[in-house]
Design a protein around this motif. Structure first.
Motif, PDB file in Angstrom:
ATOM      1  N   ALA A 103       0.891  -1.276  -0.004  1.00 38.51           N
ATOM      2  CA  ALA A 103       0.130   0.210   0.106  1.00 38.51           C
ATOM      3  C   ALA A 103       0.803   1.356  -0.004  1.00 38.51           C
ATOM      4  N   ALA A 104       1.911   1.260  -0.801  1.00 41.76           N
ATOM      5  CA  ALA A 104       2.919   2.440  -0.711  1.00 41.76           C
ATOM      6  C   ALA A 104       2.019   3.775  -1.218  1.00 41.76           C
ATOM      7  N   ASN A 105       0.888   3.728  -1.980  1.00 46.16           N
ATOM      8  CA  ASN A 105       0.463   4.817  -2.638  1.00 46.16           C
ATOM      9  C   ASN A 105      -0.706   5.012  -1.747  1.00 46.16           C
ATOM     10  N   GLN A 106      -1.373   4.450  -0.720  1.00 44.54           N
ATOM     11  CA  GLN A 106      -2.326   4.694   0.037  1.00 44.54           C
ATOM     12  C   GLN A 106      -2.147   5.113   1.434  1.00 44.54           C
ATOM     13  N   ILE A 107      -3.074   5.688   1.924  1.00 43.72           N
ATOM     14  CA  ILE A 107      -2.869   6.522   3.638  1.00 43.72           C
ATOM     15  C   ILE A 107      -3.611   5.702   4.553  1.00 43.72           C
ATOM     16  N   ARG A 108      -4.504   4.483   4.097  1.00 47.40           N
ATOM     17  CA  ARG A 108      -5.244   3.775   4.763  1.00 47.40           C
ATOM     18  C   ARG A 108      -5.182   2.359   4.380  1.00 47.40           C
ATOM     19  N   ALA A 109      -5.292   1.269   5.502  1.00 48.50           N
ATOM     20  CA  ALA A 109      -5.103   0.186   5.336  1.00 48.50           C
ATOM     21  C   ALA A 109      -5.723  -0.516   6.262  1.00 48.50           C
ATOM     22  N   ALA A 110      -5.733  -1.812   6.417  1.00 46.01           N
ATOM     23  CA  ALA A 110      -6.557  -2.620   7.582  1.00 46.01           C
ATOM     24  C   ALA A 110      -5.848  -3.888   7.990  1.00 46.01           C
ATOM     25  N   MET A 111      -5.854  -4.466   9.248  1.00 43.46           N
ATOM     26  CA  MET A 111      -5.172  -5.473   9.360  1.00 43.46           C
ATOM     27  C   MET A 111      -6.210  -6.474  10.027  1.00 43.46           C
ATOM     28  N   ILE A 112      -6.171  -7.815   9.996  1.00 45.17           N
ATOM     29  CA  ILE A 112      -7.198  -8.618  10.706  1.00 45.17           C
ATOM     30  C   ILE A 112      -6.380  -9.575  11.757  1.00 45.17           C
ATOM     31  N   GLY A 113      -6.385  -9.500  12.872  1.00 42.58           N
ATOM     32  CA  GLY A 113      -5.948 -10.555  13.657  1.00 42.58           C
ATOM     33  C   GLY A 113      -6.792 -11.573  14.212  1.00 42.58           C
ATOM     34  N   TYR A 114      -6.480 -12.749  13.913  1.00 45.30           N
ATOM     35  CA  TYR A 114      -7.491 -14.231  14.263  1.00 45.30           C
ATOM     36  C   TYR A 114      -6.427 -14.427  15.615  1.00 45.30           C
ATOM     37  N   VAL A 115      -7.400 -14.085  16.946  1.00 52.52           N
ATOM     38  CA  VAL A 115      -6.802 -14.546  18.087  1.00 52.52           C
ATOM     39  C   VAL A 115      -7.159 -15.858  18.233  1.00 52.52           C
ATOM     40  N   GLN A 116      -6.140 -16.973  18.022  1.00 49.11           N
ATOM     41  CA  GLN A 116      -6.316 -18.167  18.425  1.00 49.11           C
ATOM     42  C   GLN A 116      -5.817 -18.838  19.894  1.00 49.11           C
ATOM     43  N   ALA A 117      -5.506 -17.823  20.560  1.00 48.09           N
ATOM     44  CA  ALA A 117      -5.036 -18.205  21.918  1.00 48.09           C
ATOM     45  C   ALA A 117      -5.007 -17.132  22.838  1.00 48.09           C
ATOM     46  N   ARG A 118      -5.121 -17.317  24.238  1.00 50.02           N
ATOM     47  CA  ARG A 118      -5.414 -15.987  25.126  1.00 50.02           C
ATOM     48  C   ARG A 118      -6.581 -15.335  24.597  1.00 50.02           C
ATOM     49  N   ASN A 119      -6.639 -13.988  24.809  1.00 44.67           N
ATOM     50  CA  ASN A 119      -7.625 -12.949  24.348  1.00 44.67           C
ATOM     51  C   ASN A 119      -7.105 -11.836  23.814  1.00 44.67           C
ATOM     52  N   ILE A 120      -8.091 -10.905  23.694  1.00 42.37           N
ATOM     53  CA  ILE A 120      -8.034  -9.822  23.096  1.00 42.37           C
ATOM     54  C   ILE A 120      -7.084  -8.672  23.913  1.00 42.37           C
ATOM     55  N   ALA A 121      -7.735  -8.837  25.260  1.00 45.02           N
ATOM     56  CA  ALA A 121      -7.114  -7.853  26.089  1.00 45.02           C
ATOM     57  C   ALA A 121      -5.345  -8.326  26.472  1.00 45.02           C
ATOM     58  N   ALA A 122      -5.202  -9.406  26.542  1.00 47.23           N
ATOM     59  CA  ALA A 122      -3.724  -9.983  26.675  1.00 47.23           C
ATOM     60  C   ALA A 122      -3.033  -9.651  25.644  1.00 47.23           C
ATOM     61  N   TRP A 123      -3.435  -9.881  24.320  1.00 50.21           N
ATOM     62  CA  TRP A 123      -2.769  -9.541  23.126  1.00 50.21           C
ATOM     63  C   TRP A 123      -2.600  -7.864  22.792  1.00 50.21           C
ATOM     64  N   ALA A 124      -3.616  -7.115  23.293  1.00 43.38           N
ATOM     65  CA  ALA A 124      -3.286  -5.723  23.302  1.00 43.38           C
ATOM     66  C   ALA A 124      -1.981  -5.276  24.370  1.00 43.38           C
ATOM     67  N   VAL A 125      -1.902  -6.161  25.294  1.00 42.13           N
ATOM     68  CA  VAL A 125      -0.718  -5.756  26.321  1.00 42.13           C
ATOM     69  C   VAL A 125       0.439  -6.053  25.763  1.00 42.13           C
ATOM     70  N   GLN A 126       0.451  -7.631  24.867  1.00 40.68           N
ATOM     71  CA  GLN A 126       1.474  -8.141  24.407  1.00 40.68           C
ATOM     72  C   GLN A 126       2.181  -7.212  23.307  1.00 40.68           C
ATOM     73  N   ILE A 127       1.246  -6.771  22.438  1.00 39.44           N
ATOM     74  CA  ILE A 127       1.675  -5.981  21.401  1.00 39.44           C
ATOM     75  C   ILE A 127       2.340  -4.702  21.904  1.00 39.44           C
ATOM     76  N   ASP A 128       1.709  -4.011  22.862  1.00 41.37           N
ATOM     77  CA  ASP A 128       2.597  -2.912  23.201  1.00 41.37           C
ATOM     78  C   ASP A 128       3.609  -3.153  23.943  1.00 41.37           C
ATOM     79  N   GLU A 129       3.950  -4.347  24.522  1.00 43.13           N
ATOM     80  CA  GLU A 129       5.428  -4.613  25.134  1.00 43.13           C
ATOM     81  C   GLU A 129       6.399  -4.810  23.780  1.00 43.13           C
ATOM     82  N   TRP A 130       5.929  -5.389  22.906  1.00 44.14           N
ATOM     83  CA  TRP A 130       6.864  -5.746  21.732  1.00 44.14           C
ATOM     84  C   TRP A 130       7.165  -4.142  21.101  1.00 44.14           C
ATOM     85  N   ILE A 131       6.295  -3.377  20.772  1.00 46.93           N
ATOM     86  CA  ILE A 131       6.464  -2.203  20.511  1.00 46.93           C
ATOM     87  C   ILE A 131       7.426  -1.607  21.227  1.00 46.93           C
TER      88      ILE A 131
END
Length: 184
Positions: A103-131
């Motif tokens: 999407a080099a020519n675009q200013i909007r995109a999307a991502m889908i996360g298929y949460v297959q273990a743990r839950n959304i709240a846990a992944w939000a914390v994990q992603i922040d830690e990785w960043i």
């Protein structure tokens, strides 16, 4: 999963008044580098759409969508942080958009996360830690500004929408990514 989602979205758009001008396709070549494919794209279906002075036909993506599993499947050359970044390749989800590989020519995109273990709240914390870790390790282009913000979290439906904004490398415009996380 992405193939099934694509089929479902295409079918739903055909039968939803006001949405029948859209089509969903998977594994589409990126318009700036056809050697790279985008997991899922939203494109016009038999119509021309103008957005911010740019024309979109049925052959152009209105919205490129990258799909990732949480957690990343285990394997040789796989980085557990693949939703964001991969130290082994350019397969990191957000990394692809930040580097302009998608999407080099675009200013909007999307991502889908298929949460297959743990839950959304846990992944939000994990992603922040990785960043935080990418910033601490001075990985080029990564900072706290890349963190995802939860917009809505429906614990009953087990879905969440998040949003993030990212500076891009090589002087490209920044990109906003809307994220949909689905607990499987």
């Amino acid at each position: 999963m992405t193939a099934q989602l694509c089929s479902r979205l295409t079918s739903a758009s055909r039968h939803a008044p006001g949405w029948d001008f859209l089509q969903f396709r998977r594994e589409e070549p990126d318009e700036t580098d056809a050697r790279r494919s985008i997991d899922l794209v939203v494109a016009p279906s038999g119509s021309v759409i103008w957005i911010n002075g740019r024309q979109y036909t049925e052959y152009q993506a209105l919205l490129p969508i990258e799909c990732k599993r949480l957690p990343t499947p285990i394997g040789t050359g796989r980085d557990e942080r693949e939703y964001l970044y991969s130290r082994f390749s350019t397969t990191g989800g957000i990394q692809r958009f930040k580097a302009g590989h998608h999407a080099a020519n675009q200013i909007r995109a999307a991502m889908i996360g298929y949460v297959q273990a743990r839950n959304i709240a846990a992944w939000a914390v994990q992603i922040d830690e990785w960043i935080d870790g990418l910033e601490r390790d001075a990985v080029e282009g990564w900072s706290a500004a890349d963190k995802l913000n939860i917009v809505e979290h429906n614990t009953v439906a087990r879905i969440a929408s998040l949003q993030s904004n990212h500076a891009r490398l090589a002087g490209q415009n920044s990109i906003r990514i809307d994220h949909l996380w689905i607990e499987m």
